[in-house]
Design an enzyme around this catalytic site. Structure first.
Site, short mmCIF file in Angstrom:
data_model
loop_
_atom_site.label_atom_id
_atom_site.label_comp_id
_atom_site.label_asym_id
_atom_site.label_seq_id
_atom_site.Cartn_x
_atom_site.Cartn_y
_atom_site.Cartn_z
N ASP A 9 0.85 -1.19 0.00
CA ASP A 9 0.00 0.00 0.00
C ASP A 9 0.89 1.24 0.00
OD1 ASP A 9 0.81 0.44 2.63
OD2 ASP A 9 -1.18 0.19 3.51
N HIS A 10 0.26 2.39 0.18
CA HIS A 10 0.96 3.68 0.08
C HIS A 10 2.06 3.84 1.15
CE1 HIS A 10 -2.61 3.89 2.62
NE2 HIS A 10 -1.91 4.72 3.39
N CYS A 66 2.65 -3.45 4.15
CA CYS A 66 1.85 -2.27 4.50
C CYS A 66 2.58 -1.61 5.67
CB CYS A 66 0.40 -2.65 4.82
SG CYS A 66 0.18 -3.82 6.17
N THR A 68 2.33 -2.13 8.93
CA THR A 68 2.72 -3.11 9.94
C THR A 68 2.86 -4.54 9.40
OG1 THR A 68 0.40 -3.55 10.39
CG2 THR A 68 1.46 -1.85 11.75
N GLY A 69 2.28 -4.80 8.26
CA GLY A 69 2.19 -6.17 7.72
C GLY A 69 0.94 -6.89 8.18
N GLY A 71 -2.45 -5.79 8.41
CA GLY A 71 -3.65 -5.68 7.56
C GLY A 71 -3.53 -6.55 6.32
N HIS A 99 7.85 -24.79 8.91
CA HIS A 99 6.81 -25.51 9.64
C HIS A 99 5.40 -25.26 9.14
CE1 HIS A 99 9.44 -26.15 13.50
NE2 HIS A 99 10.06 -26.49 12.38
N ASN A 100 5.13 -24.07 8.65
CA ASN A 100 3.75 -23.73 8.24
C ASN A 100 3.56 -23.76 6.73
OD1 ASN A 100 4.27 -21.11 10.56
ND2 ASN A 100 3.21 -23.01 11.05
N ARG A 110 7.10 0.02 8.46
CA ARG A 110 7.48 0.81 9.63
C ARG A 110 8.09 -0.08 10.71
NH1 ARG A 110 1.58 3.43 8.71
NH2 ARG A 110 2.19 4.89 7.07
N ARG A 130 6.31 -34.02 9.75
CA ARG A 130 5.25 -33.85 10.75
C ARG A 130 4.51 -32.54 10.58
NH1 ARG A 130 9.84 -32.05 13.17
NH2 ARG A 130 9.71 -30.33 14.67
N HIS A 131 5.13 -31.58 9.92
CA HIS A 131 4.49 -30.28 9.74
C HIS A 131 3.41 -30.31 8.67
CE1 HIS A 131 7.43 -28.72 12.46
NE2 HIS A 131 8.41 -29.17 11.69
N ARG A 134 -0.08 -30.76 10.02
CA ARG A 134 -0.67 -29.56 10.64
C ARG A 134 -1.12 -28.55 9.59
NH1 ARG A 134 4.43 -30.10 14.56
NH2 ARG A 134 3.57 -31.72 15.90
C1 RB5 Z 1 -2.08 2.59 6.39
O1 RB5 Z 1 -2.12 3.79 7.06
C2 RB5 Z 1 -1.99 1.44 7.38
O2 RB5 Z 1 -3.20 1.27 8.04
C3 RB5 Z 1 -1.64 0.18 6.63
O3 RB5 Z 1 -0.43 0.38 5.95
C4 RB5 Z 1 -1.41 -1.08 7.47
O4 RB5 Z 1 -0.47 -0.86 8.48
C5 RB5 Z 1 -2.62 -1.76 7.95
O5 RB5 Z 1 -2.56 -2.82 8.58
#
Ligand code: RB5
Length: 147
Positions: A9-10, A66, A68-69, A71, A99-100, A110, A130-131, A134
């Protein structure tokens, strides 16, 4: 050459551009699904696009970015057959492959250390054994939920 589908995303345009070159240098072919603009977009659209591309190309892997990764992982995991792991350190990137059998890694622009996380994920094979049982159980939940 294995394809790696990358989308963002942006919040992650600059990091995505750096990672495209880096992933190519690891010996993968990168398919950039955008966004390449810093104007606000909705991450679920990019997560779904990349998830479907990974599923349509057996053996490929995905990288979603994104802020945080998180969303991206929530959205990608809504696509049947996707196991998307939101990770913020190298150990989990390796283990989610071993494993997954995760097929997508989700990272936060960020969050620190993205290159090493991506390298660990892309170069670590699924261990099976074994994985596998699962992972099959995860698929069973998915199949039961879709009825
Ligand atoms: C965008 O502002 C933010 O919400 C997105 O990049 C992400 O972190 C969502 O999980």
């Amino acid at each position: 050459m294995k394809n790696v589908y990358i989308a963002n995303d942006h919040a992650a345009v600059d990091l995505k551009n750096e990672l495209c070159d880096y992933i190519e240098s690891l010996g993968f072919h990168v398919v950039n699904l955008g966004t390449d603009e810093k104007t606000s977009v909705n991450y679920p659209e990019y997560a779904e696009k990349a998830a479907k591309a990974v599923l349509a190309d057996q053996g490929s892997l995905g990288v979603l970015i994104c802020g945080t990764g998180i969303g991206m992982s929530l959205a990608a995991n809504k696509v049947h057959g996707i196991r998307a792991a939101a990770v913020s350190e190298v150990y989990s990137a390796k283990l989610t492959r071993q494993h997954n059998d995760a097929n997508i890694v989700c990272i936060g622009a960020r969050v620190i250390g993205p290159e090493t996380i991506v390298e660990a994920f892309l170069t670590t094979p699924f261990e099976g054994g074994r994985h596998q049982k699962r992972v099959d159980m995860i698929t069973d939940i998915e199949n039961r939920e879709s009825k």
